[in-house]
Design an enzyme around this catalytic site. Structure first.
Site, short mmCIF file in Angstrom:
data_model
loop_
_atom_site.label_atom_id
_atom_site.label_comp_id
_atom_site.label_asym_id
_atom_site.label_seq_id
_atom_site.Cartn_x
_atom_site.Cartn_y
_atom_site.Cartn_z
NE ARG A 167 5.83 -0.36 4.58
CZ ARG A 167 5.27 0.78 4.21
NH1 ARG A 167 4.23 0.87 5.05
NH2 ARG A 167 5.16 1.10 3.08
CE LYS A 214 -2.15 4.94 3.95
NZ LYS A 214 -0.77 5.49 3.72
NE ARG A 239 4.10 2.75 -2.00
CZ ARG A 239 4.91 2.12 -1.04
NH1 ARG A 239 5.90 1.59 -1.59
NH2 ARG A 239 4.37 2.05 -0.02
NE ARG A 275 -3.25 4.48 -1.99
CZ ARG A 275 -2.89 3.80 -1.01
NH1 ARG A 275 -3.53 3.15 -0.06
NH2 ARG A 275 -1.44 3.71 -0.69
NE ARG A 290 4.24 -2.46 1.03
CZ ARG A 290 3.37 -1.69 1.32
NH1 ARG A 290 2.57 -1.47 2.54
NH2 ARG A 290 3.09 -0.68 0.17
P1 ADP Z 1 1.12 2.77 1.04
O1 ADP Z 1 2.37 2.50 2.03
O2 ADP Z 1 1.39 3.33 -0.35
O3 ADP Z 1 0.11 3.63 1.56
P2 ADP Z 1 -0.67 0.54 0.74
O4 ADP Z 1 -0.10 -0.69 1.61
O5 ADP Z 1 -2.14 1.03 1.48
O6 ADP Z 1 0.63 1.36 0.70
O7 ADP Z 1 -1.12 0.05 -0.55
C1 ADP Z 1 -0.16 -0.63 -1.61
C2 ADP Z 1 -0.74 -0.56 -2.98
O8 ADP Z 1 -1.96 -1.17 -3.10
C3 ADP Z 1 -0.81 0.72 -3.40
O9 ADP Z 1 0.51 1.31 -3.85
C4 ADP Z 1 -1.87 0.53 -4.63
O10 ADP Z 1 -1.27 0.07 -5.76
C5 ADP Z 1 -2.88 -0.43 -4.11
N1 ADP Z 1 -3.95 0.34 -3.30
C6 ADP Z 1 -4.29 0.19 -1.93
N2 ADP Z 1 -5.40 0.80 -1.90
C7 ADP Z 1 -5.64 1.58 -3.05
C8 ADP Z 1 -6.77 2.42 -3.32
N3 ADP Z 1 -7.71 2.53 -2.53
N4 ADP Z 1 -7.09 2.51 -4.52
C9 ADP Z 1 -6.22 2.21 -5.50
N5 ADP Z 1 -5.03 1.36 -5.35
C10 ADP Z 1 -4.80 0.94 -4.05
#
Ligand code: ADP
Length: 300
Positions: free
Chosen positions: A191, A80, A246, A157, A235
């Site tokens: 990553r 993404k 996740r 989300r 990360r």
């Molecule tokens: P991913 O690789 O899982 O898509 P992100 O970098 O988008 O990871 O998000 C990392 C973390 O930040 C998520 O696992 C969650 O804990 C939190 N997070 C990010 N966006 C949201 C959201 N819209 N609602 C709730 N938690 C979020």
């Protein structure tokens, strides 16, 4: 005509509010129990049956005169951030990743920091309230700098986040990136991030053999440039156990968001055929933006 000109020409009415600052106050208000969003009566059972996949014509529904308001959905590791960031450069709109907002807050050692650290490192979702507060502040800051439009990455989300967003502004298009599950895990584990410039790289070389009618897939590693090579970090939530968690959280909490937008005719499904070199031109074609990319490359 290139997609860009469709996206940035002069304005007609969008749903209230039209600015990020107005969105900010609406988002906050939306969190109060008395707020009732226009989509609060959404019923997946009935609405899904009404849904039709959006064709290329979807892009034409953007209100004239404001920049695009798009969002990316997709499992952890799907890419993404990579594609949202490329589109943001192409279209001249900010790329707003809620995961980055969460990580910035974590790094700031502010009052929320330790609470967020625990949630994120366990692979759970942050509460809708906290995430909307972080997003609202980001939108407000952007508006002060004259930003308009956005490409959201990682938001919404949950269906509640989608309902709140839909209640306060028009999302024109939601791009749902898809990749086979075995590739998702490998991509998260591979990553690497430059601790200095924040650049995203990947050391995984993914080579999935064709099997039982499914085509094979190759994704080359994305190596860092020499200046980043010694500064790479991973990360803390990119461990095998937490990535699997996740992915499960995505299935339960975020897959219904795909249905939410599908039923509203806003979802574009995109199966990534391979790495960036192969996928990027095809994504542009799917979004009807390839002419614009040609012009940009020629001008560069
Ligand atoms: P991913 O690789 O899982 O898509 P992100 O970098 O988008 O990871 O998000 C990392 C973390 O930040 C998520 O696992 C969650 O804990 C939190 N997070 C990010 N966006 C949201 C959201 N819209 N609602 C709730 N938690 C979020």
């Amino acid at each position: 005509m290139a997609g860009f000109s469709r996206c940035s020409v002069a304005s007609t009415a969008a749903k209230t509010p039209t600015s990020a600052a107005a969105t900010f106050s609406y988002l906050i208000r939306a969190l109060s129990p008395s707020f009732s969003s226009s989509s609060s009566t959404f019923d997946p059972e009935t609405d899904l049956n009404r849904g039709k996949p959006p064709g290329l014509g979807t892009l034409k529904r953007e209100p004239k005169g404001r920049n695009v308001q798009w969002a990316f959905l997709g499992c952890p590791g799907v890419g993404k951030g990579t594609y949202a960031s490329r589109l943001s450069n192409l279209l001249g709109v900010p790329h707003i990743a809620t995961g980055d907002l969460v990580r910035d807050e974590l790094a700031s050692s502010g009052p929320l920091s330790s609470q967020l650290k625990e949630i994120v490192n366990q692979g759970k979702l942050v509460s809708d309230e906290i995430i909307i507060d972080l997003l609202s502040k980001r939108l407000e800051k952007g508006e002060a700098k004259g930003e308009s439009g956005f490409i959201l990455d990682g938001f919404p989300r949950t269906v509640r986040q989608a309902e709140i967003l839909e209640g306060v502004t028009d999302i024109d298009l939601v791009i749902n990136l898809k990749l086979r599950e075995e590739a998702l895990l490998a991509k998260c584990l591979g990553r690497r991030i430059c601790s200095e410039c924040g650049g995203n790289y990947n050391v995984a070389s993914i080579d999935i053999k064709a099997e039982n009618g499914s085509p094979g897939m190759y994704m080359a590693p994305l190596p860092p440039p020499p200046e980043c090579a010694s500064k790479l970090i991973t990360r803390p939530d990119d461990t095998e156990e937490i990535v699997k968690k996740r992915l499960r959280v995505y299935q339960t909490m975020t897959q219904p968001v795909e249905d939410f937008y599908r039923s509203r005719g806003k979802l574009v499904e995109f199966d990534l055929p391979g790495g960036i070199l192969e996928s990027w031109p095809k994504l542009l074609r799917a979004l009807n933006l390839e002419d614009h990319d040609d012009k940009q490359s020629a001008a560069a």
